[in-house]
Design an enzyme around this catalytic site. Structure first.
Site, PDB file in Angstrom:
ATOM      1  N   LYS A   1      49.116  79.030  44.881  1.00 19.51           N
ATOM      2  CA  LYS A   1      47.988  78.810  45.790  1.00 19.51           C
ATOM      3  C   LYS A   1      47.959  79.799  46.961  1.00 19.51           C
ATOM      4  O   LYS A   1      46.908  80.057  47.529  1.00 19.51           O
ATOM      5  CB  LYS A   1      48.009  77.378  46.329  1.00 19.51           C
ATOM      6  CG  LYS A   1      47.516  76.347  45.323  1.00 19.51           C
ATOM      7  CD  LYS A   1      47.482  74.975  45.955  1.00 19.51           C
ATOM      8  CE  LYS A   1      46.736  73.985  45.087  1.00 19.51           C
ATOM      9  NZ  LYS A   1      46.535  72.695  45.749  1.00 19.51           N
TER      10      LYS A   1
ATOM     11  N   ASP B   1      39.937  71.127  47.775  1.00 21.12           N
ATOM     12  CA  ASP B   1      40.688  69.881  48.015  1.00 21.12           C
ATOM     13  C   ASP B   1      40.115  69.126  49.211  1.00 21.12           C
ATOM     14  O   ASP B   1      39.987  67.898  49.185  1.00 21.12           O
ATOM     15  CB  ASP B   1      42.170  70.186  48.284  1.00 21.12           C
ATOM     16  CG  ASP B   1      42.940  70.442  47.003  1.00 21.12           C
ATOM     17  OD1 ASP B   1      42.500  69.975  45.934  1.00 21.12           O
ATOM     18  OD2 ASP B   1      43.988  71.114  47.072  1.00 21.12           O
TER      19      ASP B   1
ATOM     20  N   GLY C   1      52.751  69.637  53.762  1.00 20.35           N
ATOM     21  CA  GLY C   1      52.659  70.633  52.693  1.00 20.35           C
ATOM     22  C   GLY C   1      51.215  71.069  52.484  1.00 20.35           C
ATOM     23  O   GLY C   1      50.357  70.885  53.353  1.00 20.35           O
TER      24      GLY C   1
ATOM     25  N   TYR D   1      48.157  60.202  42.541  1.00 19.53           N
ATOM     26  CA  TYR D   1      47.317  59.577  41.508  1.00 19.53           C
ATOM     27  C   TYR D   1      48.117  59.147  40.287  1.00 19.53           C
ATOM     28  O   TYR D   1      47.569  58.574  39.355  1.00 19.53           O
ATOM     29  CB  TYR D   1      46.174  60.515  41.105  1.00 19.53           C
ATOM     30  CG  TYR D   1      46.603  61.929  40.818  1.00 19.53           C
ATOM     31  CD1 TYR D   1      47.158  62.278  39.603  1.00 19.53           C
ATOM     32  CD2 TYR D   1      46.477  62.912  41.798  1.00 19.53           C
ATOM     33  CE1 TYR D   1      47.562  63.571  39.349  1.00 19.53           C
ATOM     34  CE2 TYR D   1      46.884  64.215  41.557  1.00 19.53           C
ATOM     35  CZ  TYR D   1      47.432  64.535  40.331  1.00 19.53           C
ATOM     36  OH  TYR D   1      47.846  65.811  40.085  1.00 19.53           O
TER      37      TYR D   1
HETATM   38  P1  NDP Z   1      54.005  70.012  48.875  1.00 22.54           P
HETATM   39  O1  NDP Z   1      55.195  70.260  48.007  1.00 22.54           O
HETATM   40  O2  NDP Z   1      53.277  71.166  49.464  1.00 22.54           O
HETATM   41  O3  NDP Z   1      54.459  69.049  50.094  1.00 22.54           O
HETATM   42  C1  NDP Z   1      55.219  67.898  49.845  1.00 22.54           C
HETATM   43  C2  NDP Z   1      55.327  67.082  51.121  1.00 22.54           C
HETATM   44  O4  NDP Z   1      56.010  65.866  50.791  1.00 22.54           O
HETATM   45  C3  NDP Z   1      56.146  67.746  52.224  1.00 22.54           C
HETATM   46  O5  NDP Z   1      55.568  67.419  53.474  1.00 22.54           O
HETATM   47  C4  NDP Z   1      57.519  67.085  52.053  1.00 22.54           C
HETATM   48  O6  NDP Z   1      58.277  67.063  53.245  1.00 22.54           O
HETATM   49  C5  NDP Z   1      57.097  65.677  51.717  1.00 22.54           C
HETATM   50  N1  NDP Z   1      58.135  64.873  51.037  1.00 22.54           N
HETATM   51  C6  NDP Z   1      58.654  65.075  49.807  1.00 22.54           C
HETATM   52  N2  NDP Z   1      59.531  64.110  49.510  1.00 22.54           N
HETATM   53  C7  NDP Z   1      59.585  63.270  50.582  1.00 22.54           C
HETATM   54  C8  NDP Z   1      60.302  62.078  50.874  1.00 22.54           C
HETATM   55  N3  NDP Z   1      61.169  61.550  50.005  1.00 22.54           N
HETATM   56  N4  NDP Z   1      60.090  61.475  52.061  1.00 22.54           N
HETATM   57  C9  NDP Z   1      59.207  61.993  52.948  1.00 22.54           C
HETATM   58  N5  NDP Z   1      58.500  63.125  52.732  1.00 22.54           N
HETATM   59  C10 NDP Z   1      58.678  63.752  51.556  1.00 22.54           C
HETATM   60  O7  NDP Z   1      53.033  69.104  47.998  1.00 22.54           O
HETATM   61  P2  NDP Z   1      51.446  68.935  48.113  1.00 22.54           P
HETATM   62  O8  NDP Z   1      51.082  68.794  49.536  1.00 22.54           O
HETATM   63  O9  NDP Z   1      50.773  69.963  47.303  1.00 22.54           O
HETATM   64  O10 NDP Z   1      51.220  67.542  47.335  1.00 22.54           O
HETATM   65  C11 NDP Z   1      51.689  66.323  47.870  1.00 22.54           C
HETATM   66  C12 NDP Z   1      51.253  65.174  46.975  1.00 22.54           C
HETATM   67  O11 NDP Z   1      49.845  65.082  46.953  1.00 22.54           O
HETATM   68  C13 NDP Z   1      51.686  65.357  45.524  1.00 22.54           C
HETATM   69  O12 NDP Z   1      52.110  64.110  45.022  1.00 22.54           O
HETATM   70  C14 NDP Z   1      50.417  65.813  44.833  1.00 22.54           C
HETATM   71  O13 NDP Z   1      50.376  65.439  43.476  1.00 22.54           O
HETATM   72  C15 NDP Z   1      49.355  65.075  45.634  1.00 22.54           C
HETATM   73  N6  NDP Z   1      48.064  65.769  45.616  1.00 22.54           N
HETATM   74  C16 NDP Z   1      46.975  65.069  45.196  1.00 22.54           C
HETATM   75  C17 NDP Z   1      45.745  65.655  45.178  1.00 22.54           C
HETATM   76  C18 NDP Z   1      44.570  64.871  44.712  1.00 22.54           C
HETATM   77  O14 NDP Z   1      43.531  65.481  44.392  1.00 22.54           O
HETATM   78  N7  NDP Z   1      44.643  63.568  44.677  1.00 22.54           N
HETATM   79  C19 NDP Z   1      45.536  67.055  45.611  1.00 22.54           C
HETATM   80  C20 NDP Z   1      46.749  67.707  46.056  1.00 22.54           C
HETATM   81  C21 NDP Z   1      47.970  67.060  46.037  1.00 22.54           C
HETATM   82  P3  NDP Z   1      59.244  68.321  53.634  1.00 22.54           P
HETATM   83  O15 NDP Z   1      58.347  69.332  54.281  1.00 22.54           O
HETATM   84  O16 NDP Z   1      60.224  67.719  54.552  1.00 22.54           O
HETATM   85  O17 NDP Z   1      59.838  68.805  52.347  1.00 22.54           O
END
Ligand code: NDP
Length: 280
Positions: free
Chosen positions: A66, A102, A130, A227
């Site tokens: 991305k 998004d 993220g 989802y």
């Molecule tokens: P990223 O990998 O960019 O970010 C992940 C985030 O989750 C980070 O902030 C990370 O924190 C945090 N995280 C991971 N594990 C934990 C935990 N155990 N406790 C607390 N925080 C945690 O992912 P995305 O932002 O791209 O996606 C995030 C979610 O959203 C995914 O499940 C994805 O499938 C979903 N999504 C859904 C969409 C939709 O259309 N419905 C669109 C885009 C995403 P840290 O920075 O500390 O690692």
């Protein structure tokens, strides 16, 4: 015509199902959506094919490309620039344009469920910092909401707040706060909580990003971007607390419908229901 998903891996994606259902529904029988598995080393060649082939209308871009797809594009929309990520590429007058749908998908799904952001006067709390948190923060700020961001890693939250504040100086509360008990104090006053973490996403369905010692407010909206599964632990907890709970499947459909419009010129509203239904 073809459109594809560029990422690595892509086999799990549901985009093909919904985009192909939409092509069929509007009579674009010679259009096809494909999954284009693209490791890092193949990204340049893949984008060259997208650019040069008259049979390709564009593509979606997912993890891990991305950000690093951007040098292969001629223009990047102001929205994608602000969010810092491209998830949709389309062609205009021979140019490859990068965009982000998004944020549109998130707002469209809130609208679908009757959530009027203008009437939510308590601001929003975003869990995560993220890629998706960046799109959600941008969407909410564009809609005039105040936003607070908390994340497990404080540096990432601070970075997101700082990036957004350069564009929108007055819409962010705090400086990106450390995840944990602080949520307890913040959540009580927020009318919208959005989970943008991957905690609770399959196969980690047993995880819940809500800190154990933090009570949840008993009114307002909880939106979980996850989802799969359709109902996460966090959503169950919020339902038990009587919040209005929405999962992420509708956002997935709506961001796809917005991308469909870029490639085909067919209004997203014409295909969003078909896409929702195709996802079950
Ligand atoms: P990223 O990998 O960019 O970010 C992940 C985030 O989750 C980070 O902030 C990370 O924190 C945090 N995280 C991971 N594990 C934990 C935990 N155990 N406790 C607390 N925080 C945690 O992912 P995305 O932002 O791209 O996606 C995030 C979610 O959203 C995914 O499940 C994805 O499938 C979903 N999504 C859904 C969409 C939709 O259309 N419905 C669109 C885009 C995403 P840290 O920075 O500390 O690692």
């Amino acid at each position: 015509m073809k459109v594809g998903l560029i990422g690595f891996p892509v086999a799990h994606s549901m985009s093909g199902v919904m985009q192909n259902a939409a092509f069929k529904a509007v009579g674009l029988d010679d259009w096809k959506y494909e999954l284009w598995n693209t490791p890092h080393m193949d990204l340049g060649a893949r984008m060259k094919t997208v650019r040069e082939s008259d049979e390709i209308a564009g593509c979606n871009v997912t993890i891990p490309h991305k950000q690093n797809v951007q040098p292969y594009l001629d223009e990047i929309s102001p929205h994608a620039q602000a969010i810092g990520a491209v998830n949709t590429v389309y062609k205009r007058e021979g140019k490859l344009i990068g965009d982000n749908t998004d944020w549109l998908g998130f707002l469209a799904d809130l609208g679908f469920y009757g959530v009027d952001l203008v009437r939510l006067d308590g601001g929003a709390l975003i869990l995560g910092a993220g890629g998706s948190a960046r799109a959600v923060a941008y969407a909410l700020i564009q809609s005039g909401m105040r936003v607070t961001i908390v994340n497990r890693s404080p540096e990432r939250a601070t970075q997101l707040v700082s990036d957004m504040r350069k564009l929108f100086p007055d819409h962010l509360d705090g400086d990106g706060i450390y995840y944990g008990r602080s949520v307890l104090y913040l959540a009580a006053h927020r009318s919208l909580i959005v989970n943008c973490t991957s905690a609770g996403m399959w196969p980690r369905d047993n995880e819940n990003p809500w800190p154990e010692d933090a009570p949840m407010p008993s009114e307002g909206v909880l939106y979980d971007l996850i989802y799969k599964p359709r109902v996460t632990k966090l959503m169950e907890q919020a339902q038990a607390n009587s919040l209005h709970v929405i999962g992420g499947i509708g956002m997935l459909a709506e961001q796809g419908a917005a991308a469909f419009e870029k490639w085909t010129g067919v209004n997203s509203a014409e295909v969003s229901m078909v896409m929702r239904e195709s996802l079950g």
